[in-house]
Design a protein around this motif. Structure first.
Motif, PDB file in Angstrom:
ATOM      1  N   SER A 219       0.813  -1.211   0.000  1.00  0.00           N
ATOM      2  CA  SER A 219       0.000   0.000   0.000  1.00  0.00           C
ATOM      3  C   SER A 219       0.850   1.266   0.000  1.00  0.00           C
ATOM      4  O   SER A 219       2.018   1.255   0.392  1.00  0.00           O
ATOM      5  CB  SER A 219      -0.933  -0.001   1.216  1.00  0.00           C
ATOM      6  N   ASN A 220       0.224   2.356  -0.471  1.00  0.00           N
ATOM      7  CA  ASN A 220       0.821   3.694  -0.449  1.00  0.00           C
ATOM      8  C   ASN A 220       2.156   3.745  -1.179  1.00  0.00           C
ATOM      9  O   ASN A 220       3.191   4.108  -0.619  1.00  0.00           O
ATOM     10  CB  ASN A 220       0.969   4.183   0.991  1.00  0.00           C
ATOM     11  N   GLN A 222       3.416   3.905  -5.730  1.00  0.00           N
ATOM     12  CA  GLN A 222       3.002   4.426  -7.031  1.00  0.00           C
ATOM     13  C   GLN A 222       2.944   3.301  -8.051  1.00  0.00           C
ATOM     14  O   GLN A 222       3.306   3.470  -9.219  1.00  0.00           O
ATOM     15  CB  GLN A 222       3.968   5.534  -7.469  1.00  0.00           C
ATOM     16  N   VAL A 224       1.454   0.488 -10.655  1.00  0.00           N
ATOM     17  CA  VAL A 224       0.456   0.568 -11.718  1.00  0.00           C
ATOM     18  C   VAL A 224       0.225  -0.826 -12.297  1.00  0.00           C
ATOM     19  O   VAL A 224       0.948  -1.779 -12.010  1.00  0.00           O
ATOM     20  CB  VAL A 224       0.916   1.527 -12.844  1.00  0.00           C
ATOM     21  N   LEU A 242      -4.049  -0.606  -1.271  1.00  0.00           N
ATOM     22  CA  LEU A 242      -4.578   0.756  -1.218  1.00  0.00           C
ATOM     23  C   LEU A 242      -3.469   1.793  -1.407  1.00  0.00           C
ATOM     24  O   LEU A 242      -2.309   1.544  -1.090  1.00  0.00           O
ATOM     25  CB  LEU A 242      -5.281   1.000   0.119  1.00  0.00           C
ATOM     26  N   GLY A 243      -3.847   2.971  -1.933  1.00  0.00           N
ATOM     27  CA  GLY A 243      -2.877   4.043  -2.087  1.00  0.00           C
ATOM     28  C   GLY A 243      -2.039   3.941  -3.337  1.00  0.00           C
ATOM     29  O   GLY A 243      -1.062   4.686  -3.485  1.00  0.00           O
ATOM     30  N   ASN A 244      -2.401   3.034  -4.259  1.00  0.00           N
ATOM     31  CA  ASN A 244      -1.744   2.929  -5.555  1.00  0.00           C
ATOM     32  C   ASN A 244      -2.789   3.232  -6.626  1.00  0.00           C
ATOM     33  O   ASN A 244      -3.554   2.351  -7.030  1.00  0.00           O
ATOM     34  CB  ASN A 244      -1.156   1.529  -5.768  1.00  0.00           C
ATOM     35  N   LYS A 245      -2.836   4.483  -7.081  1.00  0.00           N
ATOM     36  CA  LYS A 245      -3.909   4.907  -7.972  1.00  0.00           C
ATOM     37  C   LYS A 245      -3.882   4.198  -9.322  1.00  0.00           C
ATOM     38  O   LYS A 245      -4.893   4.142 -10.007  1.00  0.00           O
ATOM     39  CB  LYS A 245      -3.834   6.422  -8.180  1.00  0.00           C
ATOM     40  N   GLY A 246      -2.739   3.674  -9.703  1.00  0.00           N
ATOM     41  CA  GLY A 246      -2.648   3.034 -11.010  1.00  0.00           C
ATOM     42  C   GLY A 246      -2.924   1.548 -10.995  1.00  0.00           C
ATOM     43  O   GLY A 246      -2.865   0.900 -12.046  1.00  0.00           O
ATOM     44  N   TRP A 248      -5.210  -1.897 -10.680  1.00  0.00           N
ATOM     45  CA  TRP A 248      -6.581  -2.338 -10.914  1.00  0.00           C
ATOM     46  C   TRP A 248      -6.596  -3.862 -10.906  1.00  0.00           C
ATOM     47  O   TRP A 248      -5.578  -4.520 -10.976  1.00  0.00           O
ATOM     48  CB  TRP A 248      -7.123  -1.787 -12.242  1.00  0.00           C
ATOM     49  N   VAL A 257     -10.743   3.013  -9.195  1.00  0.00           N
ATOM     50  CA  VAL A 257      -9.370   2.902  -9.662  1.00  0.00           C
ATOM     51  C   VAL A 257      -9.349   3.180 -11.146  1.00  0.00           C
ATOM     52  O   VAL A 257     -10.372   3.287 -11.806  1.00  0.00           O
ATOM     53  CB  VAL A 257      -8.801   1.483  -9.385  1.00  0.00           C
ATOM     54  N   LEU A 258      -8.146   3.295 -11.699  1.00  0.00           N
ATOM     55  CA  LEU A 258      -8.025   3.514 -13.128  1.00  0.00           C
ATOM     56  C   LEU A 258      -8.487   2.285 -13.879  1.00  0.00           C
ATOM     57  O   LEU A 258      -8.219   1.157 -13.479  1.00  0.00           O
ATOM     58  CB  LEU A 258      -6.559   3.825 -13.488  1.00  0.00           C
TER      59      LEU A 258
END
Length: 340
Positions: A219-220, A222, A224, A242-246, A248, A257-258
């Motif tokens: 978590s947290n 970058q 993807v 969690l905390g990884n926006k890229g 899915w 999410v993306l």
């Protein structure tokens, strides 16, 4: 305890366990301890140690170190030249070899009796996200905890020398780069915590092949891409990613999410969500406009008032039109009288 690590400890050539955890010691990494070839457990957590942890080879190398806990200090720098034992895979073999010699067993004998050997010493370690007190340390237990420091740079590739590692914690640091794919070679790994860093790239597919991995926290960062699928990964909760926006994929399927990339330029399907705030504004505007226009068509009094106001506004902007419009108005009203 305060101060520095006594240099005289390097003379304790038979020392197996050194636990200096939870004190106020302010010092650099004690490279002199590498002269102790018998050292198996080193705990320096929760102190004020600082600086790098790289040591020159002149200090020697640890041959039996199986637990090193440096968590909650102020260590910094990279760990590419980390002064950890180069023989973690040999730890189990060392004790199994001793067991064979002690019991006069042939070299090809394979057994599990050596796992009954313990260090009769209690230490507190962080394993699988929890602080655990190990009342007895099994001779084959291996742990590296560098969490809650200021380490940076990329995480080095770990190959067969870390094959027997069971607990690996690098959380709460400033590591960058990608997760090494060689982590998938840690076949005995049970707990991996890389959370609260700046790691990027994709999660290596090989991690999903670790059959003993029961705790994972990425978590947290970058990260993807798609979360790898596998028997173990399907057991991890959303909190692990969690905390990884890229990221899915399962278990993040039901989260914001993306969307995964689509081929052939086909845009991803989006959910039909109604923005009622925007619709309210549009309805109000249309309704108000309808009332204004309707009043002009159907109310003669309102229409006269509207024309009079507009006329006055035009004269305020163009006062020279007053005389021209006035003459035209007199011509319009006089003509009917002349016809009479």
């Amino acid at each position: 305890m305060e101060g520095q690590v006594p240099k005289s400890l390097a003379s304790c050539t038979s020392l197996e366990i050194l636990n200096l955890g939870s004190n106020q010691i302010s010092d650099t990494f004690p490279c002199l301890l590498m002269k102790i070839s018998t050292l198996s457990v080193l705990v320096l957590r929760s102190n004020k140690f600082h600086g790098g942890i790289e040591c020159s080879e002149i200090y020697g190398t640890w041959q039996r170190l199986q637990v090193i806990d440096l968590a909650h200090n102020f260590f910094s720098g990279g760990i590419s030249g980390i002064s950890l034992p180069s023989s973690l895979t040999k730890i189990s073999n060392i004790y199994w070899s001793e067991f064979r010699q002690l019991n006069d067993l042939p070299p090809e004998t394979i057994g599990h009796e050596y796992f009954d050997k313990y260090f009769e010493e209690a230490i507190t370690v962080t394993s699988k996200g929890l602080n655990m007190k190990l009342v007895k340390i099994m001779a084959a237990f291996t742990l590296i905890d560098l969490s809650c420091n200021k380490f940076n740079g990329s995480i080095p590739e770990y190959s067969e020398i870390y094959e027997s590692l069971q607990v690996f914690n690098l959380s709460n640091n400033d590591f960058t780069g990608e997760i090494p794919s060689s982590f998938g070679d840690m076949l005995q790994l049970e707990s991996l915590d890389l959370s609260q860093n700046h790691l990027s790239g994709k999660i290596p597919q090989k991690l999903a092949e670790l059959t003993f991995l029961s705790f994972l926290n990425l978590s947290n960062n970058q990260l993807v891409g798609n979360i790898p699928t596998g028997p173990q990964f399907s057991t991890f909760s959303k909190a692990s990613f969690l905390g990884n926006k890229g990221l899915w994929g399962f278990p993040l399927d039901n989260m914001v999410v993306l969307s995964p990339p689509r081929s052939h330029g086909i845009p991803p399907k989006s959910a039909h969500k109604i923005d009622w705030d925007l619709i309210d504004i549009e309805i109000g505007f249309v309704f108000g406009l309808g009332i204004a226009i309707g009043s002009l068509f159907f109310c003669k009094r309102w229409r006269k008032w509207y024309y009079r106001v507009m006329y006055n506004i035009v004269l305020m902007i163009f006062p020279q039109l007053d005389q021209r419009i006035g003459n035209h108005r007199r011509h319009v009203y006089i003509a009917p009288r002349w016809r009479r």
